[in-house]
Enzyme design. Structure first.
Site, PDB file in Angstrom:
ATOM      1  N   ASN A  13       0.823  -1.080   0.008  1.00 18.22           N
ATOM      2  CA  ASN A  13       0.284   0.014   0.049  1.00 18.22           C
ATOM      3  C   ASN A  13       0.958   1.254   0.312  1.00 18.22           C
ATOM      4  OD1 ASN A  13      -1.868   2.121   0.488  1.00 18.22           O
ATOM      5  ND2 ASN A  13      -2.321   1.583   2.607  1.00 18.22           N
ATOM      6  N   TRP A  14       1.015   1.825  -1.144  1.00 11.78           N
ATOM      7  CA  TRP A  14       2.013   2.988  -1.344  1.00 11.78           C
ATOM      8  C   TRP A  14       1.580   4.109  -0.715  1.00 11.78           C
ATOM      9  CZ3 TRP A  14       3.819   2.883  -6.921  1.00 11.78           C
ATOM     10  CH2 TRP A  14       4.977   1.850  -7.265  1.00 11.78           C
ATOM     11  N   LYS A  15       0.096   4.202  -0.176  1.00 10.27           N
ATOM     12  CA  LYS A  15      -0.377   5.601   0.395  1.00 10.27           C
ATOM     13  C   LYS A  15      -0.124   6.706  -0.760  1.00 10.27           C
ATOM     14  CE  LYS A  15       0.503   3.587   4.690  1.00 10.27           C
ATOM     15  NZ  LYS A  15       0.284   4.005   6.243  1.00 10.27           N
ATOM     16  N   HIS A  99      -9.467   1.429   4.891  1.00  9.19           N
ATOM     17  CA  HIS A  99      -7.989   1.578   5.623  1.00  9.19           C
ATOM     18  C   HIS A  99      -8.252   2.467   6.738  1.00  9.19           C
ATOM     19  CE1 HIS A  99      -4.148   2.864   6.504  1.00  9.19           C
ATOM     20  NE2 HIS A  99      -3.568   1.556   5.721  1.00  9.19           N
ATOM     21  N   GLU A 101      -6.737   5.151   7.865  1.00  9.25           N
ATOM     22  CA  GLU A 101      -6.137   6.338   7.582  1.00  9.25           C
ATOM     23  C   GLU A 101      -7.558   7.249   6.768  1.00  9.25           C
ATOM     24  OE1 GLU A 101      -2.512   5.849   5.503  1.00  9.25           O
ATOM     25  OE2 GLU A 101      -1.727   5.212   6.947  1.00  9.25           O
ATOM     26  N   GLU A 171      -5.228  -4.661  10.663  1.00 11.77           N
ATOM     27  CA  GLU A 171      -4.212  -3.682  11.022  1.00 11.77           C
ATOM     28  C   GLU A 171      -4.675  -2.937  12.271  1.00 11.77           C
ATOM     29  OE1 GLU A 171      -2.550  -2.620   7.069  1.00 11.77           O
ATOM     30  OE2 GLU A 171      -4.161  -1.267   7.128  1.00 11.77           O
ATOM     31  N   GLY A 177       2.758   2.512  10.483  1.00 12.15           N
ATOM     32  CA  GLY A 177       3.616   3.380  10.471  1.00 12.15           C
ATOM     33  C   GLY A 177       4.268   3.890  11.512  1.00 12.15           C
ATOM     34  N   SER A 217       3.690  -2.003  10.339  1.00 14.36           N
ATOM     35  CA  SER A 217       5.006  -2.285  10.231  1.00 14.36           C
ATOM     36  C   SER A 217       5.470  -3.543  10.158  1.00 14.36           C
ATOM     37  CB  SER A 217       5.464  -1.809  11.774  1.00 14.36           C
ATOM     38  OG  SER A 217       4.815  -0.385  11.754  1.00 14.36           O
ATOM     39  N   GLY A 238       2.794  -1.163   4.119  1.00 15.12           N
ATOM     40  CA  GLY A 238       2.895   0.420   3.816  1.00 15.12           C
ATOM     41  C   GLY A 238       4.339   0.629   3.483  1.00 15.12           C
ATOM     42  N   GLY A 239       5.170   1.223   4.325  1.00 19.36           N
ATOM     43  CA  GLY A 239       6.353   1.747   4.450  1.00 19.36           C
ATOM     44  C   GLY A 239       7.379   0.812   3.794  1.00 19.36           C
TER      45      GLY A 239
HETATM   46  C1  PEP Z   1      -0.811   0.285   6.002  1.00 25.61           C
HETATM   47  O1  PEP Z   1      -0.858   1.380   5.892  1.00 25.61           O
HETATM   48  O2  PEP Z   1      -1.666  -0.527   5.583  1.00 25.61           O
HETATM   49  C2  PEP Z   1       0.316  -0.222   6.796  1.00 25.61           C
HETATM   50  C3  PEP Z   1       0.222  -1.289   7.474  1.00 25.61           C
HETATM   51  O3  PEP Z   1       1.578   0.583   6.822  1.00 25.61           O
HETATM   52  P1  PEP Z   1       2.961   0.323   7.623  1.00 25.61           P
HETATM   53  O4  PEP Z   1       3.315  -1.048   6.781  1.00 25.61           O
HETATM   54  O5  PEP Z   1       3.717   1.364   7.222  1.00 25.61           O
HETATM   55  O6  PEP Z   1       2.782   0.207   8.813  1.00 25.61           O
END
Ligand code: PEP
Length: 257
Positions: A13-15, A99, A101, A171, A177, A217, A238-239
């Site tokens: 997930n590049w956001k 999500h 966010e 999640e 993040g 993460s 994500g990251g």
């Molecule tokens: C996400 O945004 O779905 C996520 C899991 O981010 P991260 O891996 O950066 O915690």
């Protein structure tokens, strides 16, 4: 994970990151280091403006492209929104829905999440439905109640046949993040509970076929431990999905089991 009954899916997930040119560059680098073994499915979810570039760049590869959002109406006066049919026509196969966010920053309620899930399914897309508790909710001891509410409302009106195309991503908000990962036990406890909710609604056969991911993460160094749990069938990342090598480390961890 349990490959006998269901797919392991590693999804990025590049956001709000990367331009179309950067998408192309990522795809070239990622395809160049893709292993031959095919133990897990790989999805890269990218911002709307990058979708065309991603579909083009991953064409003729086994990597599926996903969107990060969709609107639930089919068409009409909804300036700035994108319909599920538009995504499907572009060659997009997955879409992230709900999500944390989007729930926190853009007012996405459980009702909206449900409408988006139904719209995605109707267009032939596979929704990746995100659920998860905040730290305060975990500390208050209401995690399971909250997860039940989010899962049940997201799936209202979803048929058994459609359920087979849904992916659920657990999640915990406190792990997104932040660099703080849920322990394998914490993540597995909730993923197992989510499967029990699906079992109660759709029966054992469908419940065991549904992919339930963990997100928060996840990276190369912790993926193996998380994925060693029976009910954790992949990750939403994500990251670490922004860097081809970092995402590939997670794919390798999924290939190991
Ligand atoms: C996400 O945004 O779905 C996520 C899991 O981010 P991260 O891996 O950066 O915690």
């Amino acid at each position: 994970m349990n490959r006998r009954y269901r797919k392991t899916i590693i999804a990025g997930n590049w956001k709000m990151n990367k331009t179309p040119s950067e998408t192309k560059a990522f795809a070239e680098q990622f395809k160049a280091i893709l292993p031959k073994t095919k133990w897990c499915d790989i999805v890269v979810c990218v911002p709307t403006v990058d979708l065309s570039a991603a579909v083009r760049a991953f064409k003729d590869s086994r990597i599926a492209v996903g969107a990060e959002n969709v609107y639930f109406e089919k068409s009409g006066a909804y300036t700035g929104e994108i319909s599920a049919d538009m995504l499907a026509d572009l060659g997009v196969r997955y879409v992230i829905v709900g999500h944390s966010e989007r729930r926190a920053l853009f007012g996405e309620t459980d009702e909206i999440v449900n409408k988006k899930v139904l719209a995605a399914l109707e267009a032939g897309l596979n929704p990746i439905i995100c659920v998860g508790e905040s730290l305060a909710q975990r500390e208050m001891g209401v995690t399971m109640e909250l997860i039940a509410l989010q899962v049940k409302s997201a799936l209202a009106g979803v048929s058994a046949e459609q359920m087979r195309r849904c992916v659920i991503a657990y999640e915990p908000i406190w792990a997104i993040g932040t660099g703080k990962t849920a322990t394998g036990e914490q993540a597995a406890e909730v993923c197992t509970y989510i499967r029990s909710l699906i079992r109660a609604q759709y029966g054992a056969r469908i419940a065991r076929s549904v992919t339930i991911q963990y997100g928060g993460s996840m990276k190369g160094s912790n993926a193996h431990e998380l994925l060693s749990h029976e009910d954790i069938d992949g990750g939403l990342i994500g990251g670490a999905s922004l860097d081809p090598k970092a995402l590939m480390e997670i794919v390798h961890a999924a290939n190991q089991e």
